[in-house]
Design a protein around this motif. Structure first.
Motif, PDB file in Angstrom:
ATOM      1  N   ALA A 143     -18.334 -71.242 -13.902  1.00  0.00           N
ATOM      2  CA  ALA A 143     -19.238 -70.190 -13.420  1.00  0.00           C
ATOM      3  C   ALA A 143     -18.615 -68.810 -13.600  1.00  0.00           C
ATOM      4  O   ALA A 143     -19.287 -67.860 -14.010  1.00  0.00           O
ATOM      5  N   SER A 144     -17.330 -68.697 -13.303  1.00  0.00           N
ATOM      6  CA  SER A 144     -16.652 -67.410 -13.462  1.00  0.00           C
ATOM      7  C   SER A 144     -16.588 -67.000 -14.925  1.00  0.00           C
ATOM      8  O   SER A 144     -16.846 -65.836 -15.273  1.00  0.00           O
ATOM      9  N   ALA A 152     -13.217 -70.182  -7.614  1.00  0.00           N
ATOM     10  CA  ALA A 152     -13.649 -71.453  -7.048  1.00  0.00           C
ATOM     11  C   ALA A 152     -14.239 -72.366  -8.120  1.00  0.00           C
ATOM     12  O   ALA A 152     -14.085 -73.584  -8.055  1.00  0.00           O
ATOM     13  N   ASP A 153     -14.924 -71.796  -9.105  1.00  0.00           N
ATOM     14  CA  ASP A 153     -15.589 -72.566 -10.153  1.00  0.00           C
ATOM     15  C   ASP A 153     -15.305 -71.874 -11.485  1.00  0.00           C
ATOM     16  O   ASP A 153     -15.896 -70.835 -11.794  1.00  0.00           O
ATOM     17  N   THR A 176      -7.824 -71.662 -10.981  1.00  0.00           N
ATOM     18  CA  THR A 176      -8.594 -72.332  -9.942  1.00  0.00           C
ATOM     19  C   THR A 176      -7.792 -72.321  -8.640  1.00  0.00           C
ATOM     20  O   THR A 176      -6.566 -72.141  -8.643  1.00  0.00           O
ATOM     21  N   ASP A 184     -13.900 -73.683 -20.058  1.00  0.00           N
ATOM     22  CA  ASP A 184     -14.625 -73.958 -18.817  1.00  0.00           C
ATOM     23  C   ASP A 184     -13.977 -75.051 -17.966  1.00  0.00           C
ATOM     24  O   ASP A 184     -14.080 -75.025 -16.747  1.00  0.00           O
ATOM     25  N   ASP A 240     -17.065 -65.198  -7.389  1.00  0.00           N
ATOM     26  CA  ASP A 240     -16.166 -65.312  -6.243  1.00  0.00           C
ATOM     27  C   ASP A 240     -16.215 -64.090  -5.335  1.00  0.00           C
ATOM     28  O   ASP A 240     -15.416 -63.956  -4.417  1.00  0.00           O
TER      29      ASP A 240
END
Length: 137
Positions: free
Chosen positions: A20-21, A16-17, A56, A37, A122
């Motif tokens: 962040a992942s 999703a991000d 994504t 990123d 996630d």
């Protein structure tokens, strides 16, 4: 059965991000450049050759418009081998302290490993493991 030249190539995760992942997987020690990123698709070569591929949701939907986020428990998991039981405890503690979700705190598993489970951003299970002293491996 006919002979095949298949070889395992990659593990794919839909995220999703991306930033962040990637931060989570960097915290586990994977070497991922900062410029990744903002990318919609990232490939990280793992030790031994296979890839960890992150896409994504928008990227996946660009070729599979009917894709939906799975519901319920994760059906895929990744595992990272640690040098020893103390490293399992240390890495788990560091990542939980950094704000990542600890799912199962380190324990001595009956199969002879120190084991812990985190969730990536996630919700995918990410295991940490190391052989216990004296355990047959």
């Amino acid at each position: 059965m006919t002979s095949r030249s298949l070889r395992f190539h990659f593990i794919g995760l839909v995220v999703a991000d991306m930033a962040a992942s990637l931060a989570f997987y960097r915290a586990l020690g994977l070497d991922i450049p900062a410029e990744a990123d903002a990318a919609p698709h990232v490939e990280v070569t793992l030790p031994g050759g296979p890839l960890l591929v992150l896409d994504t949701v928008a990227t996946v939907r660009s070729f599979d418009p009917n894709w939906t986020t799975p519901s319920g428990d994760s059906r895929a998991g990744l595992a990272f081998a640690c040098a020893d039981p103390a490293e399992v405890d240390r890495v788990y503690g560091e990542l939980v302290a950094a704000g990542y979700e600890g799912h199962m705190a380190p324990w001595d598993a009956f199969w002879g490993q120190r084991y812990a489970v985190l969730h990536d951003p996630d919700g995918n299970g990410v295991d940490l493991l190391a052989p216990l002293p004296g355990a047959a491996q």
